[in-house]
Structures are given as C-alpha cells and as structure tokens.
Scaffold this motif. Structure first.
Motif, PDB file in Angstrom:
ATOM      1  N   GLU A 146       0.892  -1.396   0.093  1.00 49.71           N
ATOM      2  CA  GLU A 146      -0.091   0.132  -0.043  1.00 49.71           C
ATOM      3  C   GLU A 146       0.921   1.224  -0.059  1.00 49.71           C
ATOM      4  O   GLU A 146       0.630   2.019  -0.594  1.00 49.71           O
ATOM      5  CB  GLU A 146      -0.787  -0.140   1.273  1.00 49.71           C
ATOM      6  CG  GLU A 146      -1.860  -1.046   1.054  1.00 49.71           C
ATOM      7  CD  GLU A 146      -1.580  -2.664   1.610  1.00 49.71           C
ATOM      8  OE1 GLU A 146      -0.575  -2.668   2.209  1.00 49.71           O
ATOM      9  OE2 GLU A 146      -2.182  -3.478   1.164  1.00 49.71           O
ATOM     10  N   GLU A 147       1.929   1.307   0.917  1.00 51.88           N
ATOM     11  CA  GLU A 147       2.846   2.310   0.755  1.00 51.88           C
ATOM     12  C   GLU A 147       3.446   2.769  -0.725  1.00 51.88           C
ATOM     13  O   GLU A 147       3.506   3.744  -0.934  1.00 51.88           O
ATOM     14  CB  GLU A 147       4.039   2.248   1.790  1.00 51.88           C
ATOM     15  CG  GLU A 147       3.475   2.410   3.454  1.00 51.88           C
ATOM     16  CD  GLU A 147       4.444   1.845   4.470  1.00 51.88           C
ATOM     17  OE1 GLU A 147       4.342   2.559   5.381  1.00 51.88           O
ATOM     18  OE2 GLU A 147       5.347   1.030   3.972  1.00 51.88           O
ATOM     19  N   ARG A 194       1.219   6.821  -6.792  1.00 54.10           N
ATOM     20  CA  ARG A 194       0.342   7.755  -7.157  1.00 54.10           C
ATOM     21  C   ARG A 194       0.592   9.116  -6.968  1.00 54.10           C
ATOM     22  O   ARG A 194       0.375  10.193  -7.644  1.00 54.10           O
ATOM     23  CB  ARG A 194      -0.935   7.289  -6.062  1.00 54.10           C
ATOM     24  CG  ARG A 194      -1.775   6.104  -6.701  1.00 54.10           C
ATOM     25  CD  ARG A 194      -3.015   6.108  -5.937  1.00 54.10           C
ATOM     26  NE  ARG A 194      -3.604   4.750  -6.294  1.00 54.10           N
ATOM     27  CZ  ARG A 194      -4.361   3.991  -5.528  1.00 54.10           C
ATOM     28  NH1 ARG A 194      -4.268   4.100  -4.239  1.00 54.10           N
ATOM     29  NH2 ARG A 194      -4.979   2.903  -6.076  1.00 54.10           N
ATOM     30  N   GLU A 225       0.679   4.188  -2.781  1.00 56.77           N
ATOM     31  CA  GLU A 225       0.531   5.339  -2.456  1.00 56.77           C
ATOM     32  C   GLU A 225       1.517   6.074  -3.038  1.00 56.77           C
ATOM     33  O   GLU A 225       1.595   7.537  -3.820  1.00 56.77           O
ATOM     34  CB  GLU A 225       0.619   5.673  -1.007  1.00 56.77           C
ATOM     35  CG  GLU A 225       0.214   6.957  -0.523  1.00 56.77           C
ATOM     36  CD  GLU A 225      -1.242   7.586  -1.506  1.00 56.77           C
ATOM     37  OE1 GLU A 225      -1.203   8.840  -1.721  1.00 56.77           O
ATOM     38  OE2 GLU A 225      -2.102   6.866  -1.486  1.00 56.77           O
TER      39      GLU A 225
END
Length: 101
Positions: A8-9, A15, A12
């Motif tokens: 997830e990190e 993104r 992110e």
C-alpha cells in the motif's frame, strides 16, 4: 535494518509521483517560452512542452529580401525556444523525485 515498505505504501508513493508529474506537465503546457534569432528579426513563442504557438517576423526583414538570412533567423529562433522549453522542463521536473525506497 530498515523495514521494507508495504504494498500500500508503494502504491501510494507511485500515485503521489504520478500526480506530481501531471501537475508539472500541466504547468509546462500553460507556460510560454520565447526564442529569438541572434539579429532579433524573428521571435518564436512556444509552450513549455515545446509546442510552437507563434512566429513573429520583423517587417524590416522584407526590406532586405535575404531569404537565406530569414531562414537562418527562423531556425535560430526555433532552436532557442526549444532550449528554453527544455530548461523550463528541467526546472519543473527537478522538483519531482522518485522514492521507491
């Protein structure tokens, strides 16, 4: 020993990087740069992305009717505008850094 980033990190971070690139590209698309021939007879306007917007030719050019000089002046102006667009892009993109851990 440093801890590995989670999936997830990493997503992110990707993104956030993409968003910074999009903002820089939009800014460059709206910016205007100029290129001028050495004799000042021709000025070229381009976007920060290098898209040609306008060419301005001094009316004095037509008094001399020197086609070769005009061609050279146009080429010089286009090269100068391209160099200025590249410099601006480096300034904009310099703030973007890749951090993949």
């Amino acid at each position: 020993m440093s801890q590995q980033p989670t999936r997830e990190e990493m997503i992110e971070a990707g993104r956030a990087f993409e968003q910074r690139l999009r903002r820089a590209q939009a800014s460059l698309g709206q910016a205007l740069v100029t290129g001028r021939s050495a004799d000042g007879a021709v000025v070229v306007l381009a976007s920060g992305l290098g898209q040609l917007k306008a060419v301005q030719v001094s009316p004095a050019v037509f008094d001399t009717r020197d086609v070769t000089a005009l061609q050279d002046a146009i080429a010089q102006s286009i090269r100068a505008a391209a160099a200025n667009a590249a410099d601006l892009a480096r300034q904009e993109m310099g703030a973007v850094e890749i951090n993949l851990y």
